[in-house]
Design a protein around this motif. Structure first.
Motif, PDB file in Angstrom:
ATOM      1  N   ALA A 173       3.745   5.665  -5.583  1.00 16.69           N
ATOM      2  CA  ALA A 173       3.648   5.648  -7.041  1.00 16.69           C
ATOM      3  C   ALA A 173       2.613   6.665  -7.513  1.00 16.69           C
ATOM      4  O   ALA A 173       2.815   7.357  -8.499  1.00 16.69           O
ATOM      5  N   ARG A 174       1.496   6.727  -6.766  1.00 18.22           N
ATOM      6  CA  ARG A 174       0.439   7.683  -7.126  1.00 18.22           C
ATOM      7  C   ARG A 174       0.910   9.125  -6.933  1.00 18.22           C
ATOM      8  O   ARG A 174       0.579  10.004  -7.715  1.00 18.22           O
ATOM      9  N   ALA A 175       1.672   9.326  -5.863  1.00 16.46           N
ATOM     10  CA  ALA A 175       2.124  10.673  -5.538  1.00 16.46           C
ATOM     11  C   ALA A 175       3.027  11.248  -6.612  1.00 16.46           C
ATOM     12  O   ALA A 175       3.134  12.451  -6.779  1.00 16.46           O
ATOM     13  N   LYS A 176       3.684  10.364  -7.349  1.00 13.76           N
ATOM     14  CA  LYS A 176       4.631  10.815  -8.397  1.00 13.76           C
ATOM     15  C   LYS A 176       3.908  11.384  -9.605  1.00 13.76           C
ATOM     16  O   LYS A 176       4.459  12.186 -10.345  1.00 13.76           O
ATOM     17  N   HIS A 177       2.675  10.958  -9.830  1.00 12.38           N
ATOM     18  CA  HIS A 177       1.957  11.402 -11.029  1.00 12.38           C
ATOM     19  C   HIS A 177       1.252  12.732 -10.839  1.00 12.38           C
ATOM     20  O   HIS A 177       0.963  13.124  -9.734  1.00 12.38           O
ATOM     21  N   LYS A 185       0.835  -1.204   0.000  1.00 11.09           N
ATOM     22  CA  LYS A 185       0.000   0.000   0.000  1.00 11.09           C
ATOM     23  C   LYS A 185       0.865   1.247   0.000  1.00 11.09           C
ATOM     24  O   LYS A 185       0.554   2.222  -0.674  1.00 11.09           O
ATOM     25  N   GLU A 186       1.936   1.195   0.757  1.00  8.20           N
ATOM     26  CA  GLU A 186       2.848   2.326   0.838  1.00  8.20           C
ATOM     27  C   GLU A 186       3.479   2.595  -0.531  1.00  8.20           C
ATOM     28  O   GLU A 186       3.563   3.737  -0.969  1.00  8.20           O
ATOM     29  N   LEU A 187       3.868   1.537  -1.217  1.00 10.47           N
ATOM     30  CA  LEU A 187       4.469   1.672  -2.547  1.00 10.47           C
ATOM     31  C   LEU A 187       3.468   2.253  -3.534  1.00 10.47           C
ATOM     32  O   LEU A 187       3.810   3.101  -4.356  1.00 10.47           O
ATOM     33  N   GLU A 188       2.215   1.791  -3.436  1.00  7.81           N
ATOM     34  CA  GLU A 188       1.178   2.301  -4.329  1.00  7.81           C
ATOM     35  C   GLU A 188       0.942   3.783  -4.086  1.00  7.81           C
ATOM     36  O   GLU A 188       0.740   4.551  -5.017  1.00  7.81           O
ATOM     37  N   LYS A 189       0.971   4.146  -2.818  1.00 13.91           N
ATOM     38  CA  LYS A 189       0.768   5.541  -2.444  1.00 13.91           C
ATOM     39  C   LYS A 189       1.885   6.409  -3.032  1.00 13.91           C
ATOM     40  O   LYS A 189       1.635   7.462  -3.604  1.00 13.91           O
TER      41      LYS A 189
END
Ligand SMILES: [Zn+2]
Length: 75
Positions: free
Chosen positions: A71-75, A65-69
């Motif tokens: 990853a989303r923050a980068k876009h 979940k942390e990684l997904e978060k």
């Protein structure tokens, strides 16, 4: 207080106790903790490995979940 084994239902026994001193709002409270284990050492081992597996699963999920978060923050 009844504390049966989650796996075999046998009454569990106290394997160790320890005291913890907690200070809250200026007051000192001593809490006595107790660790319960199954009377069957083989059963206890299985219970422990199951708990460990659950913990690892939860941690892996949290990492995911942390990684997904991130990853989303980068876009
Ligand atoms: Zn048991």
């Amino acid at each position: 207080m009844s504390n049966p084994c989650t796996r075999c239902g046998n009454e569990r026994i106290v394997s160790k106790t320890w005291k913890e001193v907690v200070v809250s709002y200026g007051r000192t409270t001593t809490i006595t903790h107790a660790q319960f284990v199954c009377i069957d050492p083989k059963c206890q081992k299985i219970v422990e490995s199951e708990l460990l597996a659950q913990k690892e699963k939860r941690e892996a999920l949290a990492n995911q979940k942390e990684l997904e978060k991130q990853a989303r923050a980068k876009h």
